[in-house]
Scaffold this active site. Structure first.
Site, PDB file in Angstrom:
ATOM      1  N   THR A 131       4.652   6.852  -3.141  1.00  0.00           N
ATOM      2  CA  THR A 131       5.468   7.208  -2.228  1.00  0.00           C
ATOM      3  C   THR A 131       4.785   5.692  -1.480  1.00  0.00           C
ATOM      4  OG1 THR A 131       3.504   7.607  -1.355  1.00  0.00           O
ATOM      5  CG2 THR A 131       5.403   9.242  -1.562  1.00  0.00           C
TER       6      THR A 131
ATOM      7  N   MET B  51       0.827  -1.171  -0.048  1.00  0.00           N
ATOM      8  CA  MET B  51      -0.299   0.002   0.143  1.00  0.00           C
ATOM      9  C   MET B  51       1.380   0.899   0.125  1.00  0.00           C
ATOM     10  SD  MET B  51      -3.424   1.035   0.799  1.00  0.00           S
ATOM     11  CE  MET B  51      -4.092   1.002   2.378  1.00  0.00           C
ATOM     12  N   CYS B  52       0.517   2.279  -0.711  1.00  0.00           N
ATOM     13  CA  CYS B  52       1.498   3.645  -1.079  1.00  0.00           C
ATOM     14  C   CYS B  52       0.729   4.747  -1.506  1.00  0.00           C
ATOM     15  CB  CYS B  52       2.238   3.176  -2.685  1.00  0.00           C
ATOM     16  SG  CYS B  52       3.110   1.262  -2.231  1.00  0.00           S
ATOM     17  N   GLY B  53       1.012   5.974  -1.402  1.00  0.00           N
ATOM     18  CA  GLY B  53       0.444   6.710  -2.095  1.00  0.00           C
ATOM     19  C   GLY B  53       0.992   7.094  -3.663  1.00  0.00           C
TER      20      GLY B  53
ATOM     21  N   ASN C  67      -1.732   1.420  -5.615  1.00  0.00           N
ATOM     22  CA  ASN C  67      -1.930   2.201  -4.610  1.00  0.00           C
ATOM     23  C   ASN C  67      -2.203   1.001  -4.167  1.00  0.00           C
ATOM     24  OD1 ASN C  67      -2.298   2.970  -1.568  1.00  0.00           O
ATOM     25  ND2 ASN C  67      -4.142   3.533  -2.162  1.00  0.00           N
TER      26      ASN C  67
END
Length: 652
Positions: A51, A1-3, A77
């Site tokens: 990110t 999971m990310c941005g 994401n």
């Protein structure tokens, strides 16, 4: 999971975008503290940022991911489940992989299936895919909106990001709050796709946005690739009870097993409800070692479920950790930080408590939790769903059961259930009745309107938020359906994404770099649940009957027998310390000077509301006033954070 964040400006690329996309990604570091990556190509006009929160393929899973052969670039994401099997099939079909991450399968599936590739993706995700060969940018959001994705469009540029604050970090994205959206947030329910900010949209769940070049401007196609689809009344699956129970059990076991897949430890959230207890029971049966279970305990026994959660943890040998949340924890800077991360208001401080829990979980070195969201939506768990069954299904009609329901949910009067029946012609026309779940918020709206300033009312004109909500829904998904299916569908399209999965889910979990995985929202599970006859979901006044039976041998008897209890933080008026804490926020954000500055509220009317709130002994009225105060504080805090001061400040 990310941005993820980025922009596509193919006609007149501003070379300062290289700097701006770094600013956009900087707003998402809480979503991905383990690394940042960029793909910037001025010739193509594309700038993509990522990110990373490292969960799968810790060594080679950095993004953006490229397919050089097909000239594709991806930033994602979320999680794609069952990716190992899919990757094996694609490799056998001749596709080469450069990582071991789950995200890369999206690139290969796109090459193989074109825009139909989304049908093969399973999980919770929001991603951008740039196709340089065909000059198109594709934005995709998962079927339920578990992962957020926002965008702003002009004729020449599209800006996108996992959170609104990342968009606002670009100077060309307008920063203006919508009066209509403020009214929606004061009553709690948003129109799907809208945000608090004008011309900043949420990509709708189950949708993709395809942006292409056309005559020196961008052409945008919004496509719905999935929607909840309940059968017509009388056409539900004709299985026996035993077959329904077994089908639910098998689907859930598979879903939980897939969500235990990670290259880091996975924990569970555990309340005293059937949903999270079932998740823990299944995870404990599947995983070799004891499962870590995290529980919130409130300092008010009427709202606290920790004792039942502990009984469940003991039953399955889980390693339970209880976070005690007291009155002062739910307000002050914690309240403001939850607003900052949620980018919208909330009616109850449950979101604050969950944000504190996510920090507690990451402090214990966990990055992933499995959660129970989505069960009530598809298995008929909420009290308003039962009420609609009792009222609108002739075979279930029971005034006695309705009275019992109101009595057993008295502590939630003013929020979960309306104390009187109200209706709206738009919903009556749409589905034949006004669903019980929206009626409390209609009563909130009744109290909100007299609080608004004349200037604000003039700006709204004759705008009717309930009418707007009703008209945002697809009537073809409601015609000919059973009342329970209608109630569930309308909630799924509004409150699930706008409340449960936002300020009650992703936004407060990812505030502390924690990935939450709602196993009940695996679309294989929900598609099965939609086929279940209403009497299998709610039977003889027992909500989630089929789920109870499927999980019967995993649950303690007290939980198996227990009526649904809404997971909610104690409202401010229930405790003197909470009252003092909310008063401090009122003094800060709703002083006469701040009210005058924002111009939304009528100062005299709001002062009268506070006087009534502080002298009343009516629990229902005070609960509704608590809701209004929470929203009003939130809107004024957002004005201060995002408009009066630089968005770059924020909370780190």
């Amino acid at each position: 999971m990310c941005g993820i964040a980025g922009l596509w400006s193919p006609f007149n690329y501003d070379h300062d975008n290289d700097k701006y996309v770094h600013q956009m990604s900087a707003q998402l570091l809480h979503r991905g503290p383990d690394g940042r990556g960029f793909h910037i190509d001025a010739n193509e006009g594309i700038a993509m940022a990522h990110t990373r929160l490292s969960i799968i393929d810790l060594d080679t899973g950095n993004q953006p991911i490229h397919d050089r052969y097909a000239r594709l670039t991806l930033t994602a994401n979320g999680e794609f489940y069952d990716y190992k099997r899919i990757r094996g099939l694609l490799a056998a079909d001749g596709f080469d992989f450069v990582t071991k991450s789950d995200s890369e399968i999206a690139l290969k599936l796109y090459r193989k299936h074109g825009l139909g590739f989304v049908d093969y993706l399973r999980g919770e995700f929001a991603f951008s895919l740039f196709d340089a060969a065909n000059q198109q940018l594709i934005l995709v959001r998962d079927r339920f909106g578990i992962r957020p994705l926002f965008y702003h469009l002009t004729d020449e540029t599209v800006y996108y990001g996992s959170e609104i604050k990342s968009l606002l970090a670009h100077p060309h994205v307008p920063r203006k709050i919508s009066a209509k959206s403020q009214l929606h947030q004061m009553m709690q329910v948003m129109v799907p796709g809208d945000t608090l900010f004008e011309n900043i949209h949420a990509l709708k769940p189950g949708h993709m946005l395809i942006i292409r070049q056309n005559n020196n401007r961008l052409e945008v196609e919004e496509k719905c690739y999935w929607d909840a689809d309940f059968p017509h009344d009388g056409e539900h699956a004709p299985r026996t009870d035993e077959a329904h129970i077994e089908a639910v059990r098998e689907a859930l076991i598979e879903s939980v097993a897939l969500r235990l897949e990670a290259d880091v430890p996975v924990a569970c959230y555990l309340s005293g409800g059937i949903d999270s207890c079932s998740i823990l029971g299944m995870a404990s049966s599947i995983q070799q070692s004891p499962v870590k279970a995290f529980t919130i305990s409130f300092d008010d026994t009427r709202y606290d479920e920790a004792a039942i959660a502990t009984e469940m943890a003991d039953r399955c040998g889980a390693d339970q950790d209880i976070l005690n949340v007291s009155a002062p924890d739910l307000y002050g800077q914690h309240f403001e930080k939850a607003i900052w991360h949620s980018e919208r208001t909330f009616y109850n401080t449950l979101g604050v408590a969950k944000m504190l829990m996510s920090r507690h979980v990451t402090d214990h070195q966990f990055k992933v939790v499995i959660t129970g969201e989505g069960s009530d939506e598809f298995f008929g768990g909420y009290a308003p769903f039962k009420r609609d069954m009792f009222i609108h299904d002739p075979s279930y009609h029971s005034e006695q059961m309705d009275a019992q329901l109101q009595a057993s949910n008295q502590v939630f009067s003013g929020s979960v259930l309306a104390e009187k029946t109200v209706s709206h012609p738009a919903f009556e026309d749409l589905m034949g009745f006004t669903p019980s779940w929206i009626q409390p918020w209609m009563l909130v709206l009744e109290q909100v309107r007299p609080l608004l300033s004349e200037t604000f009312l003039e700006e709204l004109g004759d705008y009717d938020p309930v009418n707007a909500i009703a008209h945002s829904l697809d009537k073809t998904k409601l015609d000919g359906r059973h009342p329970l299916d209608k109630a569930q569908y309308t909630w799924i399209k509004t409150m699930l994404e706008g409340q449960i999965l936002s300020w009650g889910g992703d936004r407060v979990d990812m505030a502390n770099s924690l990935e939450s995985r709602p196993a009940f929202l695996d679309h294989h599970v929900t598609e099965l649940a939609a086929t279940l006859p209403p009497h299998v979901r709610i039977r003889n006044g027992v909500e989630k009957w089929v789920l109870r039976e499927a999980m019967k041998h995993l649950l303690p008897e007290v939980l198996y027998q227990r009526e649904k209890f809404a997971f909610m933080a104690p409202p401010a008026h229930t405790d003197q310390q909470k009252t003092q804490a909310i008063n401090a926020l009122l003094d800060k954000h709703l002083s006469p000077e701040r009210i005058a500055q924002t111009g939304m509220l009528n100062p005299k009317a709001f002062k009268k509301l506070l006087e009534d709130y502080r002298t009343s002994s009516d629990h229902t009225l005070q609960t509704r006033q608590d809701i209004i105060l929470n929203h009003a504080i939130g809107l004024h805090a957002i004005d201060d954070m995002f408009l009066q001061h630089s968005v770059a400040g924020g909370f780190r």
